[in-house]
Scaffold this motif. Structure first.
Motif, PDB file in Angstrom:
ATOM      1  N   LEU A 156      24.877   2.077   1.195  1.00 67.95           N
ATOM      2  CA  LEU A 156      24.376   2.457   2.530  1.00 67.95           C
ATOM      3  C   LEU A 156      24.966   3.812   2.959  1.00 67.95           C
ATOM      4  N   ARG A 157      26.251   4.006   2.705  1.00 64.03           N
ATOM      5  CA  ARG A 157      26.874   5.303   3.066  1.00 64.03           C
ATOM      6  C   ARG A 157      26.206   6.453   2.309  1.00 64.03           C
ATOM      7  N   TRP A 158      25.865   6.212   1.047  1.00 66.89           N
ATOM      8  CA  TRP A 158      25.185   7.244   0.252  1.00 66.89           C
ATOM      9  C   TRP A 158      23.822   7.586   0.863  1.00 66.89           C
ATOM     10  N   ILE A 159      23.052   6.546   1.226  1.00 61.38           N
ATOM     11  CA  ILE A 159      21.731   6.804   1.833  1.00 61.38           C
ATOM     12  C   ILE A 159      21.900   7.570   3.143  1.00 61.38           C
ATOM     13  N   ARG A 160      22.923   7.164   3.931  1.00 62.33           N
ATOM     14  CA  ARG A 160      23.176   7.814   5.226  1.00 62.33           C
ATOM     15  C   ARG A 160      23.387   9.310   5.055  1.00 62.33           C
ATOM     16  N   LYS A 161      24.082   9.697   3.977  1.00 56.81           N
ATOM     17  CA  LYS A 161      24.320  11.123   3.731  1.00 56.81           C
ATOM     18  C   LYS A 161      23.062  11.825   3.251  1.00 56.81           C
ATOM     19  N   GLU A 162      22.224  11.101   2.518  1.00 56.50           N
ATOM     20  CA  GLU A 162      21.030  11.699   1.906  1.00 56.50           C
ATOM     21  C   GLU A 162      19.913  11.958   2.909  1.00 56.50           C
ATOM     22  N   ILE A 163      19.833  11.115   3.948  1.00 54.40           N
ATOM     23  CA  ILE A 163      18.600  11.078   4.726  1.00 54.40           C
ATOM     24  C   ILE A 163      18.911  10.880   6.212  1.00 54.40           C
ATOM     25  N   GLU A 164      18.109  11.523   7.069  1.00 51.07           N
ATOM     26  CA  GLU A 164      18.362  11.434   8.505  1.00 51.07           C
ATOM     27  C   GLU A 164      17.553  10.359   9.211  1.00 51.07           C
ATOM     28  N   LEU A 165      16.599   9.756   8.497  1.00 49.02           N
ATOM     29  CA  LEU A 165      15.772   8.713   9.115  1.00 49.02           C
ATOM     30  C   LEU A 165      16.623   7.551   9.600  1.00 49.02           C
ATOM     31  N   PRO A 166      16.155   6.839  10.638  1.00 49.30           N
ATOM     32  CA  PRO A 166      16.835   5.602  11.016  1.00 49.30           C
ATOM     33  C   PRO A 166      16.887   4.636   9.834  1.00 49.30           C
ATOM     34  N   LEU A 167      18.002   3.962   9.696  1.00 45.44           N
ATOM     35  CA  LEU A 167      18.198   3.009   8.605  1.00 45.44           C
ATOM     36  C   LEU A 167      18.327   1.591   9.163  1.00 45.44           C
ATOM     37  N   VAL A 168      17.485   0.708   8.642  1.00 42.65           N
ATOM     38  CA  VAL A 168      17.530  -0.706   9.013  1.00 42.65           C
ATOM     39  C   VAL A 168      18.080  -1.465   7.802  1.00 42.65           C
TER      40      VAL A 168
ATOM     41  N   ASP B 232      13.844   5.430  -4.930  1.00 47.54           N
ATOM     42  CA  ASP B 232      13.036   5.138  -3.731  1.00 47.54           C
ATOM     43  C   ASP B 232      13.479   5.999  -2.554  1.00 47.54           C
ATOM     44  N   VAL B 233      14.797   6.160  -2.394  1.00 50.03           N
ATOM     45  CA  VAL B 233      15.330   6.932  -1.268  1.00 50.03           C
ATOM     46  C   VAL B 233      14.918   8.399  -1.387  1.00 50.03           C
ATOM     47  N   LEU B 234      15.072   8.950  -2.601  1.00 53.00           N
ATOM     48  CA  LEU B 234      14.751  10.365  -2.794  1.00 53.00           C
ATOM     49  C   LEU B 234      13.255  10.616  -2.586  1.00 53.00           C
ATOM     50  N   GLN B 235      12.434   9.677  -3.060  1.00 52.56           N
ATOM     51  CA  GLN B 235      10.984   9.819  -2.837  1.00 52.56           C
ATOM     52  C   GLN B 235      10.634   9.710  -1.353  1.00 52.56           C
ATOM     53  N   ALA B 236      11.361   8.854  -0.643  1.00 50.15           N
ATOM     54  CA  ALA B 236      11.051   8.620   0.773  1.00 50.15           C
ATOM     55  C   ALA B 236      11.233   9.874   1.616  1.00 50.15           C
ATOM     56  N   LYS B 237      12.059  10.792   1.125  1.00 53.47           N
ATOM     57  CA  LYS B 237      12.262  12.045   1.879  1.00 53.47           C
ATOM     58  C   LYS B 237      10.951  12.790   2.088  1.00 53.47           C
ATOM     59  N   GLN B 238      10.010  12.602   1.175  1.00 49.88           N
ATOM     60  CA  GLN B 238       8.739  13.331   1.244  1.00 49.88           C
ATOM     61  C   GLN B 238       7.652  12.533   1.964  1.00 49.88           C
ATOM     62  N   LEU B 239       7.964  11.339   2.429  1.00 55.83           N
ATOM     63  CA  LEU B 239       6.917  10.447   2.935  1.00 55.83           C
ATOM     64  C   LEU B 239       6.921  10.370   4.466  1.00 55.83           C
ATOM     65  N   PRO B 240       5.737  10.159   5.058  1.00 51.33           N
ATOM     66  CA  PRO B 240       5.640  10.083   6.521  1.00 51.33           C
ATOM     67  C   PRO B 240       6.041   8.710   7.057  1.00 51.33           C
TER      68      PRO B 240
ATOM     69  N   LEU C 135       0.839  -1.207   0.000  1.00 51.12           N
ATOM     70  CA  LEU C 135       0.000   0.000   0.000  1.00 51.12           C
ATOM     71  C   LEU C 135       0.872   1.255   0.000  1.00 51.12           C
ATOM     72  N   PRO C 136       0.435   2.315  -0.663  1.00 50.47           N
ATOM     73  CA  PRO C 136       1.182   3.573  -0.590  1.00 50.47           C
ATOM     74  C   PRO C 136       1.296   4.048   0.864  1.00 50.47           C
ATOM     75  N   VAL C 137       2.452   4.605   1.200  1.00 48.03           N
ATOM     76  CA  VAL C 137       2.705   5.063   2.574  1.00 48.03           C
ATOM     77  C   VAL C 137       1.648   6.062   3.031  1.00 48.03           C
ATOM     78  N   ILE C 138       1.259   6.954   2.146  1.00 54.28           N
ATOM     79  CA  ILE C 138       0.289   7.998   2.506  1.00 54.28           C
ATOM     80  C   ILE C 138      -1.024   7.382   3.000  1.00 54.28           C
ATOM     81  N   GLU C 139      -1.495   6.363   2.283  1.00 57.67           N
ATOM     82  CA  GLU C 139      -2.748   5.704   2.676  1.00 57.67           C
ATOM     83  C   GLU C 139      -2.571   4.984   4.013  1.00 57.67           C
TER      84      GLU C 139
END
Lengths: 206, 206
Positions: B148-160, B113-121, B89-93
């Motif tokens: 993983l290092r690239w995502i870490r720089k792009e985004i502050e969310l916890p990464l699993v 996916d990572v860049l789009q996730a920046k806008q998602l709750p 399901l879309p995150v928004i829904e």
């Protein structure tokens, strides 16, 4: 909401001559009054996207859209209700999460299912299968007309018969107590779903 | 809720030496701090029954239970959250229906996916797969430590991070930016899940 008349249960794998959207539109033009979207293979995202499209498609006709099994899809698209089988979420949980304004239908395959359904907050029963059919292989033996008559005496809920119904037996199923007839392959696989739907929907016009 | 430490993703088909319940209990005894219940083959009723049991099992330990994909199951059992893939399901829904108090995680398989996730709750991202693995065949190519290092720089969310993690590479994955390590076969198929979990959970104790 009244559960009565012709009821389409979708199966994309049986849509041989038309797209699912065309089957639905043509069936509605032939008198279908309820549509249940059934998707057993789709991903959640595909199911959501499809249900969104079908809800928009049906909106101008005021035809209720029910979702098979998936409460999350029903909630996400704001469907009119949910159809549950005996392997789906318990009715009590679904009613709690959907609220009292939505339709919940439940398939009954055994006498025990029928007796249990008397205690459940459902709006109709799906009598499944009324006749043997290759469409649903995971069900118990067919109810037949005598089985339907027994359910009719046991319970006052609207009864939707499903399985092997076509223009040669539809009248008998209504006479035995069905309020609604659910069609799968007879509409999904039809060359002319409108024509097939008309042959059966006219039975409620008399 | 803090997304950190060892994270168990269940796969009943990989539970070779213990029942799923035993794998979960033994993993928690070894330091697992989050459990995601993933069931791709179960009926809705089976999934609901299993999720109800696992939630009760985890309750004394205050370990959050996340449900994979199925928002309806998460709602029905009152899980702590939902893990969504890109085909779910879309995150928004999901956020609209779950509310703001629940955890929503999202798997990211591509840079887009990572860049789009920046806008998602969402509350965390699942970096999937970090290494190639036979457990998940439906994903894109592995991220690797550089990804993983690239995502870490792009985004502050916890990464699993998930996929192919074991005691030989866990420290490297944490060093590259993972807040949490998700294990599937390394725990589900272990002779001694407690021992395996301890080997990795101790990395957060220093």
């Amino acid at each position: 909401m009244l559960i009565r008349g012709l009821y389409l249960v979708t199966d994309r794998s049986l849509c041989l001559h038309h797209s699912l959207e065309e089957v639905i539109l043509k069936s509605v033009q032939g008198g279908v009054q309820i549509v249940q979207l059934r998707e057993k293979e789709a991903s959640s995202r595909e199911f959501f996207a499809l249900a969104t499209r079908i809800k928009e498609l049906l909106s101008p006709f005021s035809i209720p859209l029910l979702i098979n099994d998936r409460l999350d899809i029903a909630l996400a698209v704001g469907a009119h209700g949910l159809h549950l089988g005996q392997s789906d979420l318990p009715v009590i949980e679904a009613r709690r999460l959907l609220g009292d304004d939505k339709i919940i239908g439940l398939s009954v395959e055994t006498e025990q299912d029928v007796l249990q359904a008397k205690q459940l907050p459902v709006d109709y029963l799906g009598v499944s299968p009324i006749f043997a059919t290759p469409t649903k292989r995971d069900t118990k033996s067919a109810w037949g007309l005598d089985g339907l008559r027994w359910i009719r005496k046991e319970i006052e809920l609207p009864l939707v018969a499903i399985g092997g119904i076509n223009d040669t037996n539809a009248e008998d199923v209504i006479s035995a107590g069905a309020d609604s007839l659910a069609l799968v392959s007879y509409l999904c696989s039809a060359d002319d779903p409108t024509h097939n739907a008309e042959k059966i929907s006219k039975l409620w016009k008399h």
